[in-house]
Scaffold this motif. Structure first.
Motif, mmCIF file in Angstrom:
data_model
loop_
_atom_site.group_PDB
_atom_site.id
_atom_site.type_symbol
_atom_site.label_atom_id
_atom_site.label_comp_id
_atom_site.label_asym_id
_atom_site.label_seq_id
_atom_site.Cartn_x
_atom_site.Cartn_y
_atom_site.Cartn_z
ATOM 1 N N VAL A 1 0.854 -1.198 0.000
ATOM 2 C CA VAL A 1 0.000 0.000 0.000
ATOM 3 C C VAL A 1 0.882 1.237 0.000
ATOM 4 O O VAL A 1 1.909 1.290 0.689
ATOM 5 N N GLU A 2 0.467 2.240 -0.793
ATOM 6 C CA GLU A 2 1.274 3.465 -0.866
ATOM 7 C C GLU A 2 0.789 4.471 0.179
ATOM 8 O O GLU A 2 -0.387 4.822 0.215
ATOM 9 N N PRO B 1 5.555 2.858 -0.965
ATOM 10 C CA PRO B 1 4.973 1.687 -0.316
ATOM 11 C C PRO B 1 5.408 1.597 1.146
ATOM 12 O O PRO B 1 6.519 2.015 1.497
ATOM 13 N N ARG C 1 -3.003 4.533 -0.075
ATOM 14 C CA ARG C 1 -3.600 4.244 -1.378
ATOM 15 C C ARG C 1 -3.522 2.745 -1.642
ATOM 16 O O ARG C 1 -2.427 2.195 -1.757
ATOM 17 N N PHE C 2 -4.711 2.126 -1.707
ATOM 18 C CA PHE C 2 -4.799 0.686 -1.937
ATOM 19 C C PHE C 2 -5.051 0.453 -3.417
ATOM 20 O O PHE C 2 -6.008 0.988 -3.972
ATOM 21 N N SER C 3 -4.265 -0.305 -4.057
ATOM 22 C CA SER C 3 -4.461 -0.657 -5.464
ATOM 23 C C SER C 3 -5.560 -1.715 -5.535
ATOM 24 O O SER C 3 -5.435 -2.773 -4.924
ATOM 25 N N MET C 4 -6.663 -1.415 -6.258
ATOM 26 C CA MET C 4 -7.833 -2.318 -6.246
ATOM 27 C C MET C 4 -7.888 -3.173 -7.512
ATOM 28 O O MET C 4 -7.455 -2.758 -8.561
#
Lengths: 87, 196
Positions: A25-26, A37, A84-87
């Protein structure tokens, strides 16, 4: 000798709380604005400390703190503007 | 003797608070990088609830009457170390000329660490600004050049790299106290976490 380890060490203690691997997660530092990250954090207290403290690799400010008591987990993310979660 | 006791690694003696084990080492636990504070710029400041400041340089601090104390210390991570020797200035000496109605203190450290202690717990021979450990200048990894020493509370209250005390009318939790640790931290009552 370094007195911290890198943020990939957060994978274990954070897996109890989050369904995703948070090390990818960033996060953005509330102190200096650096984004990256969570695996890039400098993690203190990993070796039997009172809790783990993740610090920004740019400015050393605290981004996250995690304390595990016998009954609760305390997570402080005041030092992060966002995750920021990459979905 | 019960055979159940023979395998115990560290039997708790009568001098140990509940849940603690004895260590001969001096473990180093840090929440951040170790600050390196040159003595010529080091200072210690007491700020009262009215904003009045009292500041000591290193030379001024070490010119004050110091005490040699032998105390047991207890870390919340469960190690205890007995009969440790320190030299430092009693907090009461520093507060001699300070006018305050405060009941609480928040200790501040170089590096940003904080911890709260009731003011009464810093007086009457209970707390020092310590700058020697076992006859040597206090090493940076143990909080040197000077740390707070409040041995009757868990050792996270004995702030390393201490730079001042903020005197407060209301209690204000510090670094670990805002993340689940007990506000007071009496090892004999095992006050590790909030609610203990």
């Amino acid at each position: 000798m370094l007195d911290y380890v890198d943020g990939s060490s957060l994978a274990g203690p954070m897996r109890e709380l989050f369904a995703v691997d948070v090390t990818a997660v960033e996060g953005r530092c509330a102190g200096c604005g650096l984004a990256g990250p969570l695996a890039n954090l400098r993690v203190y207290g990993h070796d039997h400390g009172p809790g783990v403290v993740g610090r920004c690799p740019g400015c050393d400010e605290v981004i996250l703190r995690l304390v595990r008591t016998p009954t609760d987990a305390w997570l402080d993310l005041r030092g992060a503007v966002s995750l920021r979660f990459s979905m | 003797m019960s055979p159940g006791f023979s395998g115990r690694r560290q039997p708790a003696g009568p001098k140990l608070p509940p849940g603690q084990y004895l260590t001969q080492d001096f473990p180093v636990l840090s929440a951040g990088p170790t600050p390196r504070v040159p003595l010529d710029t080091w200072e210690f400041t007491v700020i009262t609830e009215t904003g009045e400041r009292h500041t000591w340089s290193w030379a001024e601090l070490t010119a004050l009457p110091a005490e040699d104390v032998t105390v047991d210390i207890h870390c919340v991570t469960k190690w205890s170390k007995l009969q440790t020797h320190w030299r430092g200035v009693p907090i009461a000496t520093l507060l001699d000329d300070v006018e305050t109605a405060a009941d609480f203190a928040l200790a501040h450290s170089y590096g940003g660490y904080t911890t709260n202690v009731p003011l009464d717990d810093l007086l009457d021979g209970q707390a020092w600004i310590a700058y020697e450990f076992e006859g040597e200048p206090l090493a940076p990894e143990h909080g040197g050049p000077a740390r707070l020493l409040v041995p009757h509370l868990y050792f996270w209250k004995s702030a390393k790299w201490v730079r001042g005390l903020q005197l407060l009318l209301e209690d204000e939790p510090g670094f670990w106290e805002t993340a689940g640790y007990h506000d007071y931290g009496d090892p004999w009552r095992e006050q590790r976490y909030q609610g203990d």
